[in-house]
Write an enzyme that holds these catalytic residues in place. Structure first.
Site, PDB file in Angstrom:
ATOM      1  N   LYS A  88      49.788   9.654  59.291  1.00 43.26           N
ATOM      2  CA  LYS A  88      50.262  10.293  58.058  1.00 43.26           C
ATOM      3  C   LYS A  88      51.734   9.943  57.865  1.00 43.26           C
ATOM      4  CE  LYS A  88      49.338  14.806  55.995  1.00 43.26           C
ATOM      5  NZ  LYS A  88      49.180  16.230  56.322  1.00 43.26           N
TER       6      LYS A  88
HETATM    7  O1  G3P Z   1      49.076  19.154  55.130  1.00 39.47           O
HETATM    8  C1  G3P Z   1      49.808  19.220  53.962  1.00 39.47           C
HETATM    9  C2  G3P Z   1      49.512  20.381  53.045  1.00 39.47           C
HETATM   10  O2  G3P Z   1      48.163  20.671  52.994  1.00 39.47           O
HETATM   11  C3  G3P Z   1      50.414  21.580  53.182  1.00 39.47           C
HETATM   12  O3  G3P Z   1      49.975  22.702  52.479  1.00 39.47           O
HETATM   13  O4  G3P Z   1      50.113  25.111  51.951  1.00 39.47           O
HETATM   14  O5  G3P Z   1      51.986  24.024  53.235  1.00 39.47           O
HETATM   15  O6  G3P Z   1      51.656  23.541  50.819  1.00 39.47           O
HETATM   16  P1  G3P Z   1      51.001  23.908  52.097  1.00 39.47           P
END
Ligand code: G3P
Length: 219
Positions: A88
Protein backbone atom coordinates in the site's frame (compact mmCIF):
# COMPACT_ATOMS: atom_id res chain seq x y z
CA UNK A 1 -17.90 -7.42 -5.62
CA UNK A 2 -15.03 -8.37 -3.31
CA UNK A 3 -15.26 -7.82 0.45
CA UNK A 4 -12.18 -6.85 2.44
CA UNK A 5 -12.16 -6.10 6.15
CA UNK A 6 -10.47 -2.84 7.17
CA UNK A 7 -8.72 -3.74 10.43
CA UNK A 8 -5.59 -5.21 11.95
CA UNK A 9 -7.60 -6.89 14.73
CA UNK A 10 -7.06 -10.64 14.46
CA UNK A 11 -10.32 -11.62 16.23
CA UNK A 12 -12.37 -9.50 13.84
CA UNK A 13 -10.49 -10.83 10.83
CA UNK A 14 -11.17 -14.42 12.02
CA UNK A 15 -14.85 -13.65 12.60
CA UNK A 16 -15.30 -12.23 9.08
CA UNK A 17 -13.27 -15.03 7.57
CA UNK A 18 -15.38 -17.66 9.36
CA UNK A 19 -18.43 -16.26 7.55
CA UNK A 20 -16.81 -17.55 4.36
CA UNK A 21 -17.22 -14.29 2.47
CA UNK A 22 -13.91 -12.57 3.09
CA UNK A 23 -11.70 -11.82 0.08
CA UNK A 24 -8.95 -9.88 1.83
CA UNK A 25 -7.80 -7.42 4.48
CA UNK A 26 -6.62 -3.81 4.43
CA UNK A 27 -4.49 -2.32 7.17
CA UNK A 28 -2.76 1.01 7.65
CA UNK A 29 -0.29 2.35 10.22
CA UNK A 30 -3.13 3.78 12.34
CA UNK A 31 -4.98 0.45 12.42
CA UNK A 32 -1.75 -1.37 13.37
CA UNK A 33 -1.10 1.17 16.16
CA UNK A 34 -4.67 0.68 17.42
CA UNK A 35 -3.82 -2.99 18.01
CA UNK A 36 -0.59 -1.98 19.79
CA UNK A 37 1.63 -3.56 17.11
CA UNK A 38 5.03 -1.85 16.97
CA UNK A 39 8.61 -2.69 15.99
CA UNK A 40 9.55 -4.04 12.56
CA UNK A 41 9.63 -7.71 13.57
CA UNK A 42 6.23 -7.60 15.29
CA UNK A 43 4.71 -5.68 12.41
CA UNK A 44 6.03 -8.18 9.83
CA UNK A 45 4.85 -11.14 11.94
CA UNK A 46 1.42 -9.57 12.29
CA UNK A 47 1.07 -9.24 8.50
CA UNK A 48 2.13 -12.87 8.13
CA UNK A 49 -0.48 -14.01 10.66
CA UNK A 50 -3.18 -12.06 8.82
CA UNK A 51 -2.18 -13.72 5.52
CA UNK A 52 -2.44 -17.14 7.13
CA UNK A 53 -5.94 -16.42 8.48
CA UNK A 54 -7.28 -15.19 5.13
CA UNK A 55 -6.04 -18.04 2.99
CA UNK A 56 -5.51 -16.78 -0.56
CA UNK A 57 -6.85 -13.28 0.10
CA UNK A 58 -5.03 -10.03 -0.65
CA UNK A 59 -3.61 -8.30 2.43
CA UNK A 60 -2.65 -4.63 2.10
CA UNK A 61 0.42 -3.61 4.11
CA UNK A 62 1.39 0.05 4.00
CA UNK A 63 4.86 1.53 3.59
CA UNK A 64 5.90 4.34 5.93
CA UNK A 65 8.61 5.85 3.71
CA UNK A 66 7.69 8.86 1.61
CA UNK A 67 10.65 8.83 -0.80
CA UNK A 68 10.99 6.58 -3.87
CA UNK A 69 14.00 4.55 -2.64
CA UNK A 70 12.48 3.98 0.78
CA UNK A 71 9.11 2.95 -0.66
CA UNK A 72 10.55 0.41 -3.09
CA UNK A 73 12.88 -1.01 -0.40
CA UNK A 74 9.96 -1.43 2.01
CA UNK A 75 7.67 -2.61 -0.77
CA UNK A 76 10.05 -5.37 -1.85
CA UNK A 77 10.53 -6.48 1.77
CA UNK A 78 6.78 -6.58 2.36
CA UNK A 79 6.12 -8.45 -0.88
CA UNK A 80 8.79 -11.03 0.00
CA UNK A 81 7.04 -11.69 3.30
CA UNK A 82 4.05 -13.51 1.78
CA UNK A 83 2.55 -13.96 -1.68
CA UNK A 84 -0.75 -12.44 -0.52
CA UNK A 85 0.79 -9.09 0.43
CA UNK A 86 -0.29 -6.05 -1.56
CA UNK A 87 2.00 -3.06 -1.01
CA UNK A 88 0.00 0.00 0.00
CA UNK A 89 1.52 3.25 -1.20
CA UNK A 90 0.27 6.84 -0.74
CA UNK A 91 -0.86 8.90 -3.74
CA UNK A 92 2.12 11.26 -3.79
CA UNK A 93 4.70 11.90 -6.52
CA UNK A 94 7.28 9.36 -5.33
CA UNK A 95 4.42 6.97 -4.58
CA UNK A 96 3.33 6.95 -8.23
CA UNK A 97 6.94 6.28 -9.28
CA UNK A 98 7.19 3.47 -6.72
CA UNK A 99 3.93 1.92 -7.97
CA UNK A 100 5.29 1.97 -11.53
CA UNK A 101 8.53 0.32 -10.37
CA UNK A 102 6.89 -2.32 -8.15
CA UNK A 103 4.19 -3.22 -10.67
CA UNK A 104 6.87 -3.70 -13.36
CA UNK A 105 8.42 -6.28 -10.97
CA UNK A 106 5.08 -8.09 -10.67
CA UNK A 107 4.40 -6.81 -7.13
CA UNK A 108 0.77 -5.96 -6.37
CA UNK A 109 0.10 -2.42 -5.16
CA UNK A 110 -2.75 -0.48 -3.58
CA UNK A 111 -2.58 3.29 -4.03
CA UNK A 112 -4.04 4.81 -0.86
CA UNK A 113 -5.24 8.24 0.26
CA UNK A 114 -7.03 8.88 -3.04
CA UNK A 115 -9.27 11.95 -2.90
CA UNK A 116 -9.75 12.85 -6.56
CA UNK A 117 -10.08 11.25 -9.99
CA UNK A 118 -6.70 12.59 -11.18
CA UNK A 119 -4.84 10.73 -8.42
CA UNK A 120 -6.71 7.54 -9.32
CA UNK A 121 -5.88 7.93 -13.02
CA UNK A 122 -2.15 8.43 -12.33
CA UNK A 123 -2.10 5.35 -10.09
CA UNK A 124 -3.87 3.29 -12.76
CA UNK A 125 -1.45 4.48 -15.44
CA UNK A 126 1.44 3.46 -13.14
CA UNK A 127 -0.05 -0.04 -12.98
CA UNK A 128 -1.64 -0.10 -9.50
CA UNK A 129 -3.63 -3.25 -8.73
CA UNK A 130 -6.04 -1.23 -6.57
CA UNK A 131 -6.82 2.41 -5.90
CA UNK A 132 -8.32 3.29 -2.52
CA UNK A 133 -10.58 6.38 -2.58
CA UNK A 134 -11.57 7.37 0.99
CA UNK A 135 -15.36 7.73 1.08
CA UNK A 136 -15.92 8.59 4.76
CA UNK A 137 -13.15 11.17 5.01
CA UNK A 138 -14.62 13.08 2.04
CA UNK A 139 -18.10 12.91 3.57
CA UNK A 140 -16.55 14.26 6.80
CA UNK A 141 -15.62 17.51 5.03
CA UNK A 142 -18.94 17.94 3.20
CA UNK A 143 -17.71 16.40 -0.06
CA UNK A 144 -19.41 13.45 -1.76
CA UNK A 145 -17.27 10.34 -1.23
CA UNK A 146 -19.62 8.04 -3.14
CA UNK A 147 -19.64 10.41 -6.11
CA UNK A 148 -15.85 10.01 -6.27
CA UNK A 149 -16.22 6.20 -6.39
CA UNK A 150 -18.75 6.55 -9.21
CA UNK A 151 -16.49 8.93 -11.16
CA UNK A 152 -13.43 6.66 -10.87
CA UNK A 153 -15.44 3.57 -11.86
CA UNK A 154 -16.71 5.49 -14.90
CA UNK A 155 -13.22 6.68 -15.97
CA UNK A 156 -11.62 3.25 -15.50
CA UNK A 157 -14.41 1.56 -17.48
CA UNK A 158 -14.29 4.22 -20.19
CA UNK A 159 -10.53 3.81 -20.75
CA UNK A 160 -10.42 0.10 -19.96
CA UNK A 161 -8.02 0.19 -16.99
CA UNK A 162 -7.63 -3.10 -15.10
CA UNK A 163 -6.97 -1.28 -11.81
CA UNK A 164 -9.66 -2.17 -9.30
CA UNK A 165 -11.58 0.48 -7.39
CA UNK A 166 -11.34 -0.38 -3.68
CA UNK A 167 -13.75 1.81 -1.73
CA UNK A 168 -12.11 2.62 1.62
CA UNK A 169 -12.90 4.71 4.68
CA UNK A 170 -16.29 3.02 4.77
CA UNK A 171 -18.16 4.03 7.90
CA UNK A 172 -21.49 2.17 7.75
CA UNK A 173 -23.59 -0.42 5.97
CA UNK A 174 -25.28 1.99 3.55
CA UNK A 175 -21.85 3.02 2.24
CA UNK A 176 -21.36 -0.65 1.26
CA UNK A 177 -24.80 -0.91 -0.35
CA UNK A 178 -24.21 2.28 -2.36
CA UNK A 179 -20.77 1.07 -3.46
CA UNK A 180 -22.41 -2.11 -4.81
CA UNK A 181 -24.97 -0.01 -6.66
CA UNK A 182 -22.34 2.13 -8.39
CA UNK A 183 -20.01 -0.72 -9.27
CA UNK A 184 -16.98 -0.52 -6.94
CA UNK A 185 -14.83 -3.62 -7.48
CA UNK A 186 -14.00 -3.99 -3.78
CA UNK A 187 -15.25 -2.56 -0.52
CA UNK A 188 -13.10 -2.59 2.59
CA UNK A 189 -15.18 -2.06 5.69
CA UNK A 190 -15.15 -2.45 9.46
CA UNK A 191 -16.73 -5.66 10.77
CA UNK A 192 -19.85 -3.92 12.14
CA UNK A 193 -20.64 -2.41 8.70
CA UNK A 194 -20.30 -5.84 7.04
CA UNK A 195 -22.48 -7.51 9.69
CA UNK A 196 -25.06 -4.76 9.24
CA UNK A 197 -25.80 -6.12 5.75
CA UNK A 198 -27.52 -9.10 7.36
CA UNK A 199 -29.89 -7.15 9.56
CA UNK A 200 -33.58 -7.01 8.71
CA UNK A 201 -36.41 -7.11 11.27
CA UNK A 202 -38.68 -9.03 8.85
CA UNK A 203 -36.07 -11.80 8.69
CA UNK A 204 -36.09 -12.12 12.48
CA UNK A 205 -39.90 -11.89 12.72
CA UNK A 206 -40.35 -14.37 9.84
CA UNK A 207 -37.92 -16.88 11.34
CA UNK A 208 -39.60 -16.68 14.74
CA UNK A 209 -43.00 -17.39 13.13
CA UNK A 210 -41.64 -20.39 11.18
CA UNK A 211 -40.15 -21.85 14.37
CA UNK A 212 -43.29 -21.15 16.46
CA UNK A 213 -45.52 -22.85 13.84
CA UNK A 214 -43.19 -25.88 13.69
CA UNK A 215 -43.06 -26.24 17.48
CA UNK A 216 -46.88 -26.00 17.82
CA UNK A 217 -47.23 -29.37 16.05
CA UNK A 218 -43.89 -30.89 17.09
CA UNK A 219 -43.85 -30.92 20.90
O1 G3P B 1 -7.49 1.93 5.36
C1 G3P B 1 -7.84 3.21 5.00
C2 G3P B 1 -9.22 3.67 5.38
O2 G3P B 1 -10.16 2.67 5.24
C3 G3P B 1 -9.32 4.45 6.67
O3 G3P B 1 -10.63 4.67 7.10
O4 G3P B 1 -12.25 5.40 8.81
O5 G3P B 1 -9.82 5.98 9.09
O6 G3P B 1 -11.20 7.10 7.35
P1 G3P B 1 -10.99 5.86 8.14
Amino acid sequence: MKFFIDTANLEQIKEANDLGILDGVTTNPSLMAKEGISGKENIMNHYKTICEIVDGGDVSAEVISTDFEGMIREGEELAALHEQIVVKIPAIKDGIKAIKYLSSKGIKTNCTLIFNVGQALLAAKAGATYVSPFVGRLDDISSDGLQLIQDIVHVFNYYGYDTQVLAASIRHTMHIVECMRIGADVVTAPLNAIMGLMKHPLTDIGLQKFLDDYHKLNK
